[in-house]
Structure formats: structure tokens, C-alpha cells
Motif scaffolding. Sequence first.
Motif, PDB file in Angstrom:
ATOM      1  N   SER A 175      -6.723 101.742  -4.174  1.00 60.12           N
ATOM      2  CA  SER A 175      -7.993 101.330  -3.567  1.00 60.12           C
ATOM      3  C   SER A 175      -7.863 100.168  -2.489  1.00 60.12           C
ATOM      4  CB  SER A 175      -9.148 101.552  -3.952  1.00 60.12           C
ATOM      5  OG  SER A 175      -9.327 100.231  -5.059  1.00 60.12           O
ATOM      6  N   GLY A 176      -6.797  99.331  -2.925  1.00 59.63           N
ATOM      7  CA  GLY A 176      -6.712  98.229  -2.265  1.00 59.63           C
ATOM      8  C   GLY A 176      -7.706  97.176  -2.607  1.00 59.63           C
ATOM      9  N   LEU A 177      -8.580  97.214  -3.502  1.00 52.73           N
ATOM     10  CA  LEU A 177      -9.561  96.261  -3.756  1.00 52.73           C
ATOM     11  C   LEU A 177      -8.873  94.934  -4.306  1.00 52.73           C
ATOM     12  CD1 LEU A 177     -12.563  97.073  -4.644  1.00 52.73           C
ATOM     13  CD2 LEU A 177     -11.731  96.626  -6.968  1.00 52.73           C
ATOM     14  N   GLU A 178      -9.634  93.614  -3.956  1.00 48.36           N
ATOM     15  CA  GLU A 178      -8.693  92.488  -3.857  1.00 48.36           C
ATOM     16  C   GLU A 178      -8.716  92.004  -5.471  1.00 48.36           C
ATOM     17  OE1 GLU A 178     -12.278  91.416  -1.153  1.00 48.36           O
ATOM     18  OE2 GLU A 178     -11.392  93.428  -1.749  1.00 48.36           O
ATOM     19  N   LYS A 179      -9.586  92.066  -6.015  1.00 47.94           N
ATOM     20  CA  LYS A 179      -9.841  91.514  -7.221  1.00 47.94           C
ATOM     21  C   LYS A 179      -9.960  92.588  -8.467  1.00 47.94           C
ATOM     22  CE  LYS A 179     -11.858  87.552  -9.757  1.00 47.94           C
ATOM     23  NZ  LYS A 179     -12.541  88.299 -10.785  1.00 47.94           N
ATOM     24  N   MET A 180      -9.252  92.523  -9.692  1.00 45.35           N
ATOM     25  CA  MET A 180      -9.432  93.317 -10.712  1.00 45.35           C
ATOM     26  C   MET A 180     -10.671  93.282 -11.235  1.00 45.35           C
ATOM     27  SD  MET A 180      -7.632  95.538 -12.888  1.00 45.35           S
ATOM     28  CE  MET A 180      -7.917  96.078 -14.781  1.00 45.35           C
ATOM     29  N   PRO A 181     -11.371  94.479 -11.273  1.00 42.58           N
ATOM     30  CA  PRO A 181     -12.865  94.525 -12.000  1.00 42.58           C
ATOM     31  C   PRO A 181     -12.796  94.275 -13.253  1.00 42.58           C
ATOM     32  CG  PRO A 181     -12.079  96.787 -11.166  1.00 42.58           C
ATOM     33  CD  PRO A 181     -11.118  95.723 -10.926  1.00 42.58           C
ATOM     34  N   ASN A 182     -14.016  93.673 -13.959  1.00 43.54           N
ATOM     35  CA  ASN A 182     -13.874  93.631 -15.489  1.00 43.54           C
ATOM     36  C   ASN A 182     -14.018  94.827 -16.053  1.00 43.54           C
ATOM     37  OD1 ASN A 182     -14.078  90.734 -15.766  1.00 43.54           O
ATOM     38  ND2 ASN A 182     -15.987  90.851 -15.077  1.00 43.54           N
ATOM     39  N   ILE A 211     -17.532 100.552  -6.061  1.00 44.48           N
ATOM     40  CA  ILE A 211     -17.512  99.355  -5.849  1.00 44.48           C
ATOM     41  C   ILE A 211     -17.123  99.120  -4.461  1.00 44.48           C
ATOM     42  CG2 ILE A 211     -16.323  97.200  -6.337  1.00 44.48           C
ATOM     43  CD1 ILE A 211     -16.181  98.640  -9.080  1.00 44.48           C
ATOM     44  N   LYS A 212     -15.874  99.756  -4.050  1.00 44.71           N
ATOM     45  CA  LYS A 212     -15.210  99.538  -2.626  1.00 44.71           C
ATOM     46  C   LYS A 212     -16.158  99.835  -1.543  1.00 44.71           C
ATOM     47  CE  LYS A 212     -11.415  99.145   0.018  1.00 44.71           C
ATOM     48  NZ  LYS A 212     -10.615  98.125  -0.099  1.00 44.71           N
ATOM     49  N   ASN A 213     -16.768 100.747  -1.738  1.00 44.00           N
ATOM     50  CA  ASN A 213     -17.927 101.161  -0.621  1.00 44.00           C
ATOM     51  C   ASN A 213     -19.030 100.546  -0.793  1.00 44.00           C
ATOM     52  OD1 ASN A 213     -15.991 103.332  -0.003  1.00 44.00           O
ATOM     53  ND2 ASN A 213     -16.966 105.016  -1.253  1.00 44.00           N
ATOM     54  N   ARG A 214     -19.285  99.598  -1.533  1.00 44.22           N
ATOM     55  CA  ARG A 214     -20.226  98.772  -1.711  1.00 44.22           C
ATOM     56  C   ARG A 214     -21.711  99.732  -1.870  1.00 44.22           C
ATOM     57  NH1 ARG A 214     -20.042  93.029   0.502  1.00 44.22           N
ATOM     58  NH2 ARG A 214     -17.624  92.763   0.803  1.00 44.22           N
ATOM     59  N   LYS A 230     -16.574  90.698  -7.708  1.00 46.21           N
ATOM     60  CA  LYS A 230     -17.222  90.464  -8.903  1.00 46.21           C
ATOM     61  C   LYS A 230     -17.973  91.621  -9.345  1.00 46.21           C
ATOM     62  CE  LYS A 230     -20.706  87.107 -10.855  1.00 46.21           C
ATOM     63  NZ  LYS A 230     -21.310  88.117 -11.648  1.00 46.21           N
ATOM     64  N   ALA A 231     -17.036  92.663  -9.666  1.00 45.44           N
ATOM     65  CA  ALA A 231     -17.325  94.053 -10.151  1.00 45.44           C
ATOM     66  C   ALA A 231     -17.018  94.317 -11.530  1.00 45.44           C
ATOM     67  CB  ALA A 231     -16.878  94.866  -9.267  1.00 45.44           C
ATOM     68  N   SER A 289     -25.206  91.536 -15.484  1.00 47.86           N
ATOM     69  CA  SER A 289     -25.402  91.025 -16.760  1.00 47.86           C
ATOM     70  C   SER A 289     -26.537  91.931 -17.295  1.00 47.86           C
ATOM     71  CB  SER A 289     -25.205  89.830 -17.076  1.00 47.86           C
ATOM     72  OG  SER A 289     -26.092  89.129 -15.929  1.00 47.86           O
ATOM     73  N   ILE A 290     -27.595  92.296 -16.623  1.00 51.21           N
ATOM     74  CA  ILE A 290     -28.830  92.708 -17.220  1.00 51.21           C
ATOM     75  C   ILE A 290     -28.409  94.223 -17.386  1.00 51.21           C
ATOM     76  CG2 ILE A 290     -31.222  93.658 -16.687  1.00 51.21           C
ATOM     77  CD1 ILE A 290     -31.349  91.341 -15.009  1.00 51.21           C
ATOM     78  N   LEU A 291     -27.430  94.940 -16.638  1.00 52.35           N
ATOM     79  CA  LEU A 291     -27.371  96.165 -16.504  1.00 52.35           C
ATOM     80  C   LEU A 291     -26.250  96.565 -17.558  1.00 52.35           C
ATOM     81  CD1 LEU A 291     -28.136  98.405 -14.574  1.00 52.35           C
ATOM     82  CD2 LEU A 291     -25.939  98.233 -13.589  1.00 52.35           C
TER      83      LEU A 291
END
Lengths: 406, 188
Positions: free
Chosen positions: A92-99, A148-151, A119-120, A62-64
Motif C-alpha cells: 500500500s506504500g504506507l510510510e510506517k509499519m502499523p502496530n 488506514i491508508k484512505n484515512r 500512528k496506526a 488505546s481506548i478502542l
Amino acid sequence: MWEQIRSNQVRSVILLGLIAAILLAVGYFIGLIFFESAIGGLIIALVIWAIMSLVAYFQGDSILLGMAGARKVGPSDAPRLYNVVEEMKIASGLEKMPNVYVIDDPALNAFATGRDPTKASVAITTGLLQKLNRDELQGVIGHEISHIKNRDVLLMAITSVMLGTIVILAWYASRVLIFGGIAGGNRRSSSSSGGGGGAQVIILIVGLVLMILAPIMAQFIYYAISRKREYLADASSALYTRYPEGLASALEKIGASTHQLKKANQATAPMYIANPLNKEGRKLSDLTSTHPPISERIKILRAMAGGVSFTDYNSAYSQVHGRGGVLSKAAMGAVGAVGMRQASPSAPGEMALSEKAARSREVSDMMLKMDKYRIVDCPCGAKWKVPPGYTEDSIYCTRCGRTIKL
Amino acid sequence: MAWWIWIIIAVAAILVLWIIGAYNGLIGLRNIVKNAWAQIDVQLKRRYDLIPNLVETVKGYAKHEREVFENVTKARNMAQQASSAGAGERGKLEGELGMALGRLLAVAEAYPELKANQNFLALQEELTSTENKISFSRQFYNDSVLNLNNKIQMFPSNVIAGMFNFKLGEFFEVTVEAERQAPKVSFS
């Protein structure tokens, strides 16, 4: 946690360890100089680091996003953007939709943030959103999603917090040493016995040198990690979209833009798709950049003829550089041969323009042929017109960096 | 105890740990495949839902293309009924639906007023995206199946797969040749 990071490279982790070692060394010397025991300094360094880490972990995104001036959009505000993000999330097979966030800025850039894949957030400037067609937008979003996926987001957050701690500690310690050092040193040497004086001076000098060098070294390591992750994200984007040309031409547009992002700074730079601080005309040296040069990234993507797997990206990289690969063996093992797809049909306006260009190109090609020019096709799609007087037996393709035999 | 007993115990412990790890890895991959399959399902359903809306919108402008509407509706219903079938059978029917949709949108080309309709434009974006999502979820599903199959067939994990009777995953192939060549719907 580390084994979850698919295709994470050992080198990134080693570099991270190096930064941590620098942080501890700084703490150690601060302890020796100011408290005459190493433990005190180490504790101070760790406490500052822990506080900053907690803030970054819970409030970092949120700061960013706040600093970048981003506003959240839903599927009805920006349907195309939202859909493309969802497409890449699926690919990419990400579990959750990013904001999804939009930054009102004519500059061309995008970034990803969030402490873990569930939480991306992905943010993109309105300038970039307007300039890109669907394939290009897919390439850019694919790049961000793979951060996001590769962290990478987490890795870069950890690294930048350590870097920040080192900078803060070194800054204060060196100021105290330089301005208050003489007085403090006199008092201490007079109070301690004569024999300790020599060792004290050595510690003081080593400490001062470290305070000056540590932030610089840490910064170089930080840049090195960041550059590695950019290559990996480009490769992943090509794999997700099955279409490296999309990201390549998006990067071309981003590279050609002269707008500078208003609200970017050193700390947030590595998360953007292209370095937001890169001033027009200034060629950044390799060591002090968070991103590899855009022209090089484009060349690698365009040299990926035929396949889009990590193996293809790696060989394209070594082709452009003439040496070794950029991705680890473990990263490449995941998927075998992967084919490329065709371009999506373009919007009506672009179609007419490209048709016109194709026709005029055809005519000029015919005229050149009559002048005994040779037309050579490069596997990347470029056509080279070789004049009749050319005597060398090969030409260099400036689009993808290949050498073509005549 | 003699030293060799300790070695045997250590080897046995490592073996057990490895079996647990390999088994869990296979289960994880199989769950990813299942999840990816569900994801394709979600997108295909979304396409079924979009089609009646699209047909209604196009009908308002292109009344004479009854055959095209009927084909799309028929293909949609057939695909929907087969939604519990295996990957191979479904791939074929979904491919036919994609072709029928392509024809419908080709018809829409001939009606400039339709192409200016806001409702149609929104539907178009949704449909393009849904087509993309279908192909991306298919892509991810096939990648996951490949990963699972590799693990099942390659040594040494094939031993575990054989012991616990893991079955090879089925790829989701689109069998209609035309669909494979032009998976995207052209709106231009």
C-alpha cells in the motif's frame, strides 16, 4: 488535510457536513429552549464536541484497543501475521509499519485504528488468525491497511464523535423537556409577556421533535458513510493483493461463522472487517447497517474477472447491482489496467484435501455428462451443470452474480 | 488602474500558483518512486542475508546436492554485485536468483526430516514473506513509476516536466519467464 485523503469521496465529506449541521441544530434549539438565546446552546454543543474530539484524537486508539481486549504482538510472537501486515504495508506504500494486535476470541473479525497513517494499529482475533490461509489473511489485512491508508479511521472517528455528542445532548435535553418541561414551561410563560407564548410553544415542539429525530438521522448518515468506506476498502484490498479471491473467501469464512465478538459495541463496529454485532439469522436492513451485506461484498469481489483496478471493482459492483458505480471518478483514475495474480501454494493439509475433492468432482462431472448434462464455466471459476430438460437460454451464477448465456 | 490590468495580474498569479503546484506534485511523485526503489532494495538485501542460512540448514540434510547450493550461492553473489545497476539489469539477475532458490527448495522437498526441522520452517516463513515483500514492493514501485510517467507525459503537466527536465521512471520488470509465472516458492 482533506486533499491528503487519496480517493476520498466527496459524498463522505458532504455526509459529514450534514451530521455537523444536525449537531449545530441540536445546540441551537437547546439554546432557544433553555437559555432563550441560541448562542448558549451552540457553545455547550461545541464544548462537549471539542472535549470528546480531543479525547478521541489522543486516546481513541488505546481506548478502542483496550475495549476490544487486544494485546500487542511482535515479529517473533506471530511471525506469519506480522509478515503479512508488513507485506501489505509495503504493497500500500504506507510510510510506517502499523502496530499489530491480537484479540483472544474465537469470533472471526479484525479492525484497524489510529488517528493517522504514522500512528496506526491493526488488530485481528485469534479465531480468524487460525482459520485463514495466507492469501485470505492478506486480503483481510489489505482491507484493514486500506482503512488506514484512505484515512477512514480518522473520518469514522470524527463522525462517531459528532454522533456521540448529538446522542448525549438529545438524550439529556429530551429527558429534561419531557419530565421537567411542564413545570419549566409554566414558570417561563408566566414570567414572559403574553405575546411570546405562542412562539415559545412552537419552539418547544420543534425542539422536542428534533431531539427525538436527530440521533436517528445522525445514525443513518453514520451508517451510510461507513458502508461507502467498506466498499472502498474492499476495492483497495483487491488492488494491493492483486488477488480478490483471497478476501472473498476470507469473507465467506467470516460470514459462515456463528461466533459473536464478545467485546464489541456500536461505537467500534464500523472499524471491524465485518459487522461484529450482526446476529446470526437476522437479516439487517440496508439503512441500519455499518457494513454492506457480506454475501454482496463476496459477489462483487468474485465478479472482478481479469483485473483488480478500482475501475474493475466499480464495474463488478454495477454488474451485481444492475446500476451505477460505488467509487468516485477521482478514485478510479489512479492506476490503469492491473492484472490479477495466481493463488499462493497452499499448506500441505489443504492441498491433499482439495486434490481429493477435485478427483471426486471430475468423476461426478463425467457421470453427469453421460446423463447429457451441459457443463458451463463461469468466468469467476464456478462450473454449472445444466440438466438436459432446462429450456431457458441463460443461467444465473449464484457465486458471482453473473448471468451466463448458454 | 484599468480593469484589464487586474485581469492580467490575476491570470498571471493563477498561472504561477499552478506551476508551483504542478512542480511540487512531480517532485512528490518522484520522491515516492525513489522511496519505493529503496524499499525493493531493503527486501532484496534481506533475501541475500537469508540465503546463506538457508543453504547451511539444507546442507545438513541434503549433502549430495552440491550443484544446487553452488548455483544459489553464485546467483546470490552476482545479484548482490549488480545492486547498483539500473532496474532492467537488476530485474534479470534477481529473476535468476529467484529461479535458483526455487530449485533449492524443490530439492528440500525430497527430505522429510528437513521439512520437520523447526529452523527450516522458520526460514521458510521468512523466505516466503520476503519473496512476497519483494513482489509487493516491486508492484508498488511500478505503480509509482506509472503515476510519475503519466504525469510527465500527459498534458498539461508535461509542459512543467519538460521545463524542469523530469525523466521518465524505469519499470522493474522480471525478465526470466519462469520467474514471472511462479514468483512464489512452493513448500508443500
